[in-house]
Design an enzyme around this catalytic site. Structure first.
Site, PDB file in Angstrom:
ATOM      1  CG  ASN A 113      21.453  96.030  61.205  1.00  0.00           C
ATOM      2  OD1 ASN A 113      21.021  95.613  60.164  1.00  0.00           O
ATOM      3  ND2 ASN A 113      19.683  96.446  61.641  1.00  0.00           N
ATOM      4  CG  ASP A 114      18.854  99.334  57.399  1.00  0.00           C
ATOM      5  OD1 ASP A 114      18.238  97.813  58.748  1.00  0.00           O
ATOM      6  OD2 ASP A 114      17.764 100.137  58.271  1.00  0.00           O
ATOM      7  CB  VAL A 115      24.834 100.077  54.168  1.00  0.00           C
ATOM      8  CG1 VAL A 115      24.339 101.088  54.398  1.00  0.00           C
ATOM      9  CG2 VAL A 115      25.621  99.447  55.624  1.00  0.00           C
ATOM     10  CB  THR A 116      25.260  94.276  56.439  1.00  0.00           C
ATOM     11  OG1 THR A 116      24.810  94.274  57.630  1.00  0.00           O
ATOM     12  CG2 THR A 116      26.597  95.378  56.162  1.00  0.00           C
TER      13      THR A 116
ATOM     14  CB  ALA B 134      15.333  99.578  56.477  1.00  0.00           C
TER      15      ALA B 134
END
Lengths: 102, 466
Positions: B395-398, B436
């Site tokens: 999720n956050d890494v995209t 996050a």
């Protein structure tokens, strides 16, 4: 004038940190998990201290407070050594290359 | 038989060199297996030499072998039984054992310094006492810290950060008191102070890790890896043992580098991670601020249709894939795609998963060839040319916000340029924000199709529809 042996050990230590730095940067990121498990296994070379501690009792009393801690440390380190190397081996065996297209 | 101290020192050096070669082997998967054998050989040499140098083959020796056998069997059993998804817990657990072993060796040396040639009880050589107490303190911190990390990863303890008022000042006071205690211990040789030092060190290890949240675990595990190395080195100095000093330095720097790589992958400083509490403020950002934005959602059929008509697909796995145990189902889906002449590759973000390299191991377990798996920098430019990005459990890494919104807590974090793909398939249970605590802009993009389902089930359904 004699140099304190501690200085030599310190030299080994500092140089090993540098070796570790360069060697670890060259580890491919895909093998970072095996890197952790193998460093785990090798740091259990602390077992040499545990063995000395375990053997510190004399023939009449193998078990004294000090040697008991030694024996416990031996068992803990042995779990790590066998567990660490074997699980690393198991993981590394899974990394396979693409079969060449014929 | 007993060998001289000089000869055993040389052998310890040999085993230290073999350990260096063991790490060196990990530079590529081909050489890694040989590297591991070097490591095993180094360990055998170190243990054998220790036996020979003590020259003690009495009843005590039998007991030593017995304990090695007992510990070894437990270790071997765990190594064969452990599922690959549980690797982070296993590594955290192993770290705790190294830490505890270091503490035990230090206790033993403190109680019986004669056995180690360190002087007599109550009159231990100053240098040795300093080294011993540092080794013991770091070992104790490693132990209790790793136990907490283990419990958090195992899910026994909540992964959310535990914070309280005055946490940082308290930790600072305890850390200072450790230094003071070591100083007092060395000047008085008092055994009470030694026990107190151990107690306080256990406590601080515990307090240091509880405020750190679940997704920061890659940093924590790497950091504890590093600590276990420094503890070993401290004991190595006490025992004047080269193998232990070399290994401690190697492991210490290895863990430090991994922590650095993980922090960089999140664009956060090491201190920011260690001080903890990240993601704890999740609830304060009230949902009313977020406007309801339209989302396109689809089913397995739609996803299969998109992929069938693609010529290249990039898979972006994350922790969710590990939780759903979807790696095997994923590989089956990819096999089907490849049969249809679709080019498939995998993109791995440095902090995907709960420990460094976590995703790579899971994919390797599912028989994904490692030359189809790429790191962020290697593959990020390819997204623009790919037809479909399949985001599974990440999720956050995209999140493109990391590139566009300086107000965002993850601004500046390197992210995978998933949104540049012609279409994005995003497998997720719900629209809830990631770790996050921020919304992912990707959900609302024109070319994104959300697939709301369990990762494993969705992947299997897509395969059926292909």
């Amino acid at each position: 004038m004699e140099i304190d042996p501690l200085i030599f050990r310190l030299s080994i230590f500092i140089l090993s940190i540098f070796i570790g730095y360069y060697v670890v940067w060259s580890v491919t990121p895909s093998l970072h998990t095996p890197l952790m498990s193998v460093t785990n296994a090798i740091s259990s070379v602390i077992i040499v201290g545990a063995i000395i501690a375990g053997l510190s009792g004399n023939a009449d009393s193998i078990f004294n407070v000090s040697s008991i801690f030694g024996f416990l440390a031996i068992a803990l380190a042995a779990i790590n050594i066998f567990g660490g190397f074997l699980v690393t081996q198991r993981m590394l065996a899974m990394y396979k290359k693409k079969k060449k297209d014929k | 038989m007993m060998i001289s101290a000089d000869l055993s020192a040389i052998f310890y050096l040999v085993s230290g060199v073999l350990f260096i070669l063991a790490l060196r082997g990990l530079s590529s998967p081909e050489t890694s297996r040989q590297g591991n054998l070097f490591g095993i050989l180094g360990m055998i040499i170190a243990i054998t030499v220790t036996f020979l140098s003590t020259g003690n083959f009495s009843t005590g020796f039998i007991f030593v072998l017995l304990f090695i056998l007992v510990g070894g069997s437990i270790g071997a059993f765990i190594a064969y039984k452990i599922p690959m998804t549980a690797m982070p817990e296993l590594v955290a657990g192993f770290h705790s054992l190294v830490g505890l072993a270091a503490v035990f060796v230090a206790i033993s040396a403190f109680l019986n310094p004669e056995a180690f040639n360190l002087g007599t009880q109550g009159n231990i050589k100053l240098g040795s006492l300093i080294e011993m107490s540092i080794g013991a303190a770091v070992g104790a911190i490693t132990f209790s810290g790793s136990v907490i990390a283990f419990l958090k990863l195992q899910g026994v303890m909540s992964g959310s950060p535990i914070t309280f008022k005055g946490q940082h000042p308290l930790n600072a006071i305890i850390l200072v008191s450790i230094v003071v205690l070591i100083y007092l211990l060395c000047s008085t040789q008092s055994s009470n102070l030694f026990w107190l030092l151990l107690g306080v060190s256990f406590l601080i290890g515990f307090l240091l890790i509880i405020p750190i949240g679940g997704a920061d675990m890659p940093v924590v595990i790497s950091m504890l890896n590093s600590y276990s190395g420094w503890a070993a080195a401290g004991i190595g100095f006490t025992l004047e043992n080269t193998a232990l000093i070399i290994t401690g330095a190697l492991v210490g720097s290895s863990g430090a580098i991994l922590s650095y790589i993980m922090c960089k992958g999140m664009n956060r400083s090491f201190f920011n991670v260690i001080l903890g509490g990240f993601g704890a403020t999740e609830d304060t950002s009230s949902p009313s601020i977020k406007e309801q934005r339209p989302v396109k959602s689809g089913n397995a059929d739609d996803a299969a249709f998109l992929m069938k008509n693609a010529s290249s697909v990039i898979i972006v796995p994350g922790y969710g894939m590990a939780v759903a145990q979807a790696q095997h189902a994923l590989r089956e889906m990819v096999d089907t795609l490849k049969k249809n002449d679709i080019k498939v590759s995998y993109a791995i973000h440095p902090v995907a998963g709960r420990m460094p390299g976590h995703m790579n191991v899971l994919l390797a377990e599912a028989n994904v060839p490692y030359d189809e798996v790429f790191e962020l920098e290697e593959i990020n430019n390819d997204f623009a040319n790919a037809d479909v990005a399949f985001v599974i459990g990440a999720n956050d890494v995209t999140n493109p916000v990391a590139k566009t919104d300086p107000q965002s807590p993850i601004y500046g974090m390197p992210v995978l340029d998933v949104e540049k793909c012609k279409s994005v398939l995003f497998v997720k249970r719900s629209l809830s924000p990631g770790y996050a605590g921020i919304d992912n802009d990707l959900f609302y993009k024109e070319n994104t199709l959300m697939l709301f389902a369990d990762a494993k089930k969705m992947t299997e359904d897509i395969t059926k529809n292909l």
